[in-house]
Design a protein around this motif. Sequence first.
Motif, short mmCIF file in Angstrom:
data_model
loop_
_atom_site.label_atom_id
_atom_site.label_comp_id
_atom_site.label_asym_id
_atom_site.label_seq_id
_atom_site.Cartn_x
_atom_site.Cartn_y
_atom_site.Cartn_z
N LYS A 151 0.94 -1.05 -0.10
CA LYS A 151 -0.03 0.06 -0.18
C LYS A 151 0.55 1.41 -0.01
CE LYS A 151 -4.16 -1.73 2.64
NZ LYS A 151 -4.77 -1.81 3.78
N LYS A 152 2.02 1.22 0.70
CA LYS A 152 2.84 2.37 1.03
C LYS A 152 3.88 2.46 -0.04
CE LYS A 152 2.11 2.54 5.76
NZ LYS A 152 2.67 2.14 7.29
N GLY A 153 4.21 1.57 -0.67
CA GLY A 153 5.04 1.32 -1.98
C GLY A 153 4.53 1.56 -3.30
N LEU A 154 4.39 0.38 -3.59
CA LEU A 154 3.89 0.13 -5.08
C LEU A 154 2.64 0.47 -5.49
CD1 LEU A 154 4.16 -2.02 -7.73
CD2 LEU A 154 3.05 -3.70 -6.40
N CYS A 155 1.75 0.40 -4.59
CA CYS A 155 0.55 1.05 -4.73
C CYS A 155 -0.02 2.35 -4.34
CB CYS A 155 -0.47 -0.02 -4.03
SG CYS A 155 -0.63 -1.64 -4.99
N SER A 156 1.01 3.13 -3.73
CA SER A 156 0.88 4.37 -3.01
C SER A 156 0.52 5.55 -4.34
CB SER A 156 2.22 4.92 -2.52
OG SER A 156 2.05 6.12 -2.22
N SER A 157 -0.62 6.28 -3.93
CA SER A 157 -0.71 7.46 -4.95
C SER A 157 0.38 8.34 -4.99
CB SER A 157 -1.89 8.22 -4.29
OG SER A 157 -1.77 8.76 -3.18
N MET A 158 1.34 8.26 -4.09
CA MET A 158 2.78 9.23 -4.24
C MET A 158 3.64 8.45 -5.27
SD MET A 158 1.65 11.51 -2.52
CE MET A 158 3.09 12.58 -2.29
N ASN A 159 3.40 7.17 -5.77
CA ASN A 159 4.32 6.49 -6.27
C ASN A 159 4.29 7.07 -7.87
OD1 ASN A 159 6.13 4.89 -7.76
ND2 ASN A 159 5.18 3.02 -6.91
N SER A 160 5.39 7.61 -8.37
CA SER A 160 5.32 8.01 -9.90
C SER A 160 5.57 6.83 -11.03
CB SER A 160 6.24 9.33 -10.08
OG SER A 160 7.69 8.75 -9.76
N SER A 161 5.74 5.66 -10.47
CA SER A 161 5.90 4.71 -11.52
C SER A 161 4.81 3.58 -11.28
CB SER A 161 7.42 3.98 -11.42
OG SER A 161 7.47 3.47 -10.13
N LYS A 162 4.62 2.86 -12.30
CA LYS A 162 3.81 1.61 -12.26
C LYS A 162 4.53 0.50 -12.57
CE LYS A 162 -0.29 3.86 -11.19
NZ LYS A 162 -0.74 3.32 -9.65
N SER A 163 4.42 -0.58 -11.75
CA SER A 163 4.81 -1.98 -12.10
C SER A 163 3.81 -2.93 -12.87
CB SER A 163 5.59 -2.64 -10.93
OG SER A 163 6.60 -1.64 -10.27
N ARG A 164 4.29 -3.72 -13.45
CA ARG A 164 3.47 -4.98 -14.05
C ARG A 164 4.29 -5.93 -14.19
NH1 ARG A 164 2.40 -7.00 -18.95
NH2 ARG A 164 4.02 -5.71 -20.17
N ARG A 165 3.87 -7.10 -13.72
CA ARG A 165 4.29 -8.51 -13.81
C ARG A 165 3.41 -9.38 -14.86
NH1 ARG A 165 2.33 -14.25 -12.37
NH2 ARG A 165 3.87 -15.16 -11.54
N GLU A 166 4.57 -10.13 -15.46
CA GLU A 166 3.94 -11.07 -16.57
C GLU A 166 4.55 -12.25 -16.45
OE1 GLU A 166 4.89 -10.86 -21.17
OE2 GLU A 166 3.77 -9.24 -20.72
N LEU A 167 3.69 -13.50 -16.28
CA LEU A 167 4.42 -14.80 -16.29
C LEU A 167 4.86 -15.19 -17.70
CD1 LEU A 167 4.17 -17.37 -14.71
CD2 LEU A 167 1.93 -17.98 -15.75
N VAL A 168 6.15 -15.62 -17.45
CA VAL A 168 6.73 -16.07 -18.56
C VAL A 168 5.80 -17.43 -19.27
CG1 VAL A 168 9.05 -17.05 -19.71
CG2 VAL A 168 8.94 -15.19 -18.16
#
Length: 170
Positions: free
Chosen positions: A84-101
């Motif tokens: 909540k405080k890192g990856l999904c924080s509204s203050m986070n200016s980057s978005k991460s995405r995971r894809e299964l190989v």
Amino acid sequence: MKSIKTILLTISLSWSVCANVLAQESTSSELFITLKQKDSLLFNVGFNTCAIKQFEILIAEDFEFYHDQSGIIPSKEIFINGTKKGLCSSMNSSKSRRELVSGSLSVYPLYNKGILYGAIQKGEHQFFETQEGQSEQKRSLAKFMHLWLKTDNNWQIKRVLSYDHRMPVD
């Protein structure tokens, strides 16, 4: 005497390799499909869209996460709060995405006296990152191993190993 030991060792190792291959679930099995769906809910929904509710449902109370780059996360509560405080924080200016190989997923059932109680799921996944105003970039390729436990008719992830993170090769 030495040749008998060599023969027994060879037979033992061969049996171990055969048992490992036979223990892996078929990609069309109900267990494989179920855990692939759980993986999708955990990552395609939970991680990729920050749907925290998925983590709350899918993660066991005594969850532990072992990561080769960022250490140990010893509980469900710490994992969810960190997300909540890192990856999904509204203050986070980057978005991460995971894809299964594709084709990397395998599932190994765990039984106790013939009753299915869990499974080990392993595979590889690719991570991408998008900085605000920029195009998506490949960030890392890694291996994972998940321990899923079945309670009643519900599956929850209890342990995660995330390792061998490396930069992807195009």
